[in-house]
Write an enzyme that holds these catalytic residues in place. Structure first.
Site, PDB file in Angstrom:
ATOM      1  N   GLN A  80       0.825  -1.222   0.000  1.00 44.54           N
ATOM      2  CA  GLN A  80       0.000   0.000   0.000  1.00 44.54           C
ATOM      3  C   GLN A  80       0.853   1.264   0.000  1.00 44.54           C
ATOM      4  OE1 GLN A  80      -3.223   0.231  -0.400  1.00 44.54           O
ATOM      5  NE2 GLN A  80      -3.850  -1.891  -0.086  1.00 44.54           N
ATOM      6  N   HIS A 139      -0.841  -3.532  -9.136  1.00 45.00           N
ATOM      7  CA  HIS A 139      -2.233  -3.076  -9.281  1.00 45.00           C
ATOM      8  C   HIS A 139      -2.650  -2.069  -8.218  1.00 45.00           C
ATOM      9  CE1 HIS A 139      -4.598  -5.614  -6.278  1.00 45.00           C
ATOM     10  NE2 HIS A 139      -3.476  -6.290  -6.296  1.00 45.00           N
ATOM     11  N   CYS A 167      -9.250  -6.359   0.452  1.00 45.17           N
ATOM     12  CA  CYS A 167      -9.298  -7.180  -0.737  1.00 45.17           C
ATOM     13  C   CYS A 167     -10.451  -8.162  -0.725  1.00 45.17           C
ATOM     14  CB  CYS A 167      -8.001  -7.943  -0.885  1.00 45.17           C
ATOM     15  SG  CYS A 167      -6.601  -6.935  -0.540  1.00 45.17           S
TER      16      CYS A 167
HETATM   17  N1  PLP Z   1      -0.290  -6.571   1.336  1.00 45.80           N
HETATM   18  C1  PLP Z   1      -1.171  -5.568   1.438  1.00 45.80           C
HETATM   19  C2  PLP Z   1      -0.953  -4.523   2.477  1.00 45.80           C
HETATM   20  C3  PLP Z   1      -2.262  -5.495   0.575  1.00 45.80           C
HETATM   21  O1  PLP Z   1      -3.132  -4.491   0.688  1.00 45.80           O
HETATM   22  C4  PLP Z   1      -2.419  -6.511  -0.407  1.00 45.80           C
HETATM   23  C5  PLP Z   1      -3.588  -6.516  -1.310  1.00 45.80           C
HETATM   24  O2  PLP Z   1      -4.613  -5.979  -1.038  1.00 45.80           O
HETATM   25  C6  PLP Z   1      -1.452  -7.520  -0.490  1.00 45.80           C
HETATM   26  C7  PLP Z   1      -0.413  -7.524   0.398  1.00 45.80           C
HETATM   27  C8  PLP Z   1      -1.536  -8.593  -1.534  1.00 45.80           C
HETATM   28  O3  PLP Z   1      -1.181  -8.058  -2.776  1.00 45.80           O
HETATM   29  P1  PLP Z   1      -1.626  -8.807  -4.133  1.00 45.80           P
HETATM   30  O4  PLP Z   1      -3.078  -8.532  -4.310  1.00 45.80           O
HETATM   31  O5  PLP Z   1      -0.801  -8.184  -5.202  1.00 45.80           O
HETATM   32  O6  PLP Z   1      -1.306 -10.237  -3.959  1.00 45.80           O
END
Ligand code: PLP
Length: 379
Positions: free
Chosen positions: A174, A196, A314
């Site tokens: 983030q 992303h 997420c």
């Molecule tokens: N770490 C944090 C703080 C996140 O916000 C996210 C995704 O939301 C991730 C890790 C995982 O990233 P990715 O979606 O690219 O696997």
């Protein structure tokens, strides 16, 4: 739609799409091949590596391309376990992302969690107390929290961990592109990022791997990425990541967020903004409207054309308890009344003003339907 969920994922920047298109069309060669078409592709991968390194104040050869933030995090944690089998302890924060929490479950030694305070900040004295020189292999901490945006004091954490002989991994998924990250000033050993979250497409990430540390790859096979991550490179994604990194500059995201928050606080003064007294990302507002059901708010806001999240980033489709707010000492009712709005440089002030109006209207509507009272005191 007014999209205020950029902590979940960002829209791909049109300039990023333009940069990657030739690598989906004519420049499709496998970068490991020997002909000149492949050399051109290899060069593009190297340029992207330099662009990502520049964003972090790192060396290009410290960047390993991966498929996502989750892969980078898993790789860092597994690599340390494999490279330092004699050291049993892994220390993580109490408010880590699921990628770290789940990867930590595979750690064969002892996993120790450091608590956070009411503002979501790691307790540094506790960290000092939990470190065991000779035993602690790794301290893995979120640089900026995905639910609240609270920024960890990474420089202090790194100094404290290194003084005890432990390595440091930062989940900067983030943080990258939102705040300055200069690894010449904060010499952490591993850093995870994900395209992303800063206007590259999904499916591309990177792991920064300091030249100072030993490394054991998670994926083995053809030896791509200098033996550090096997698998034919996602060249369009890599080019996109490099381009997106080169476009990260000082956009004034805080101005959008502050304007949004001020409008909400003026109309709903009992709202509680998490981490408001703490350094936090300029693009995330985590806000509790006491007594209001966040799930119901999401439905009203969706009808009004506003995309945002309840609680965690997420996976808010599965509304669940927020371990982050819980670790900060808030109860379940408080968490169930919390929404997250997250901005990007592609938002405008007109959008955030309209969204604030829609949120205020939705809160009033829910209150009137409940019979008026907003006096649900949480914590
Ligand atoms: N770490 C944090 C703080 C996140 O916000 C996210 C995704 O939301 C991730 C890790 C995982 O990233 P990715 O979606 O690219 O696997």
């Amino acid at each position: 739609m007014i999209y205020l969920d950029s902590a979940a994922t960002t829209p791909t920047d049109p300039a990023v799409v333009e940069a990657m298109l030739p690598f989906l069309r004519e420049h499709f060669a496998n970068p490991s091949a020997s002909y000149s078409a492949a050399r051109m592709v290899r060069k593009a991968v190297q340029t992207a590596r330099e662009q990502v390194a520049r964003l972090l104040g790192a060396h290009a050869d410290e960047i390993v391309f991966t498929s996502c933030g989750t892969e980078s995090i898993n790789t860092a944690i597994a690599s340390v376990r494999a490279s330092w089998p004699e050291k049993s302890d892994l220390i993580i924060g109490d408010t880590e992302h699921a990628a770290t929490l789940e990867a930590a479950k595979r750690w064969s030694g002892q996993v120790i969690r450091v608590p956070v305070n009411r503002d979501g900040l790691i307790d540094l004295d506790q960290l000092r107390a939990l470190l065991r020189p000779g035993h602690t292999a790794l301290v893995s901490i979120l640089w900026a929290n995905n639910e609240t945006g609270v920024i960890a004091p990474m420089r202090e954490i790194t100094e404290i961990a290194h003084a005890a002989g432990a390595l440091v991994h930062a989940d900067a998924v983030q943080a990258v592109g939102k705040i300055e990250i200069d690894l010449r000033k904060v010499p952490i050993d591993f850093l995870s990022l994900s395209g992303h979250k800063f206007h590259a497409p999904k499916g591309i990430g990177a792991l920064l791997l300091s030249q100072r540390v030993r490394f054991a790859p998670l994926l083995v096979g053809g030896g791509q990425e200098n033996g550090r991550r096997s698998g034919t490179e996602n060249v369009p994604g890599i080019v996109a990541l490099g381009k997106a990194a080169s476009l990260c500059d000082q956009h004034d995201l805080a101005a959008l967020r502050d304007d949004f928050e001020q409008r909400l606080i003026a109309a709903i003064p009992e709202s509680i903004i998490h981490g408001a007294q703490t350094p936090r990302l300029p693009n995330i507002t985590s806000i509790c409207f006491p007594g209001i059901d966040a799930a119901g708010m999401l439905i009203l806001l969706d009808k009004a054309g506003i995309a945002c999240s309840a609680g965690s980033a997420c996976h808010s489709a599965a509304l669940h308890r927020s371990h982050v707010l819980e670790a900060m000492g808030f109860d379940a009712a408080h968490a169930a009344s919390t929404l997250r709005f997250s901005f990007s440089r592609l938002n405008t002030q007109t959008e955030t003003a309209a969204a604030a109006e829609a949120v205020i209207e939705a809160v009033h509507k829910m209150r009137s339907e409940r019979g008026g009272s907003s006096a649900v005191i949480v914590n």
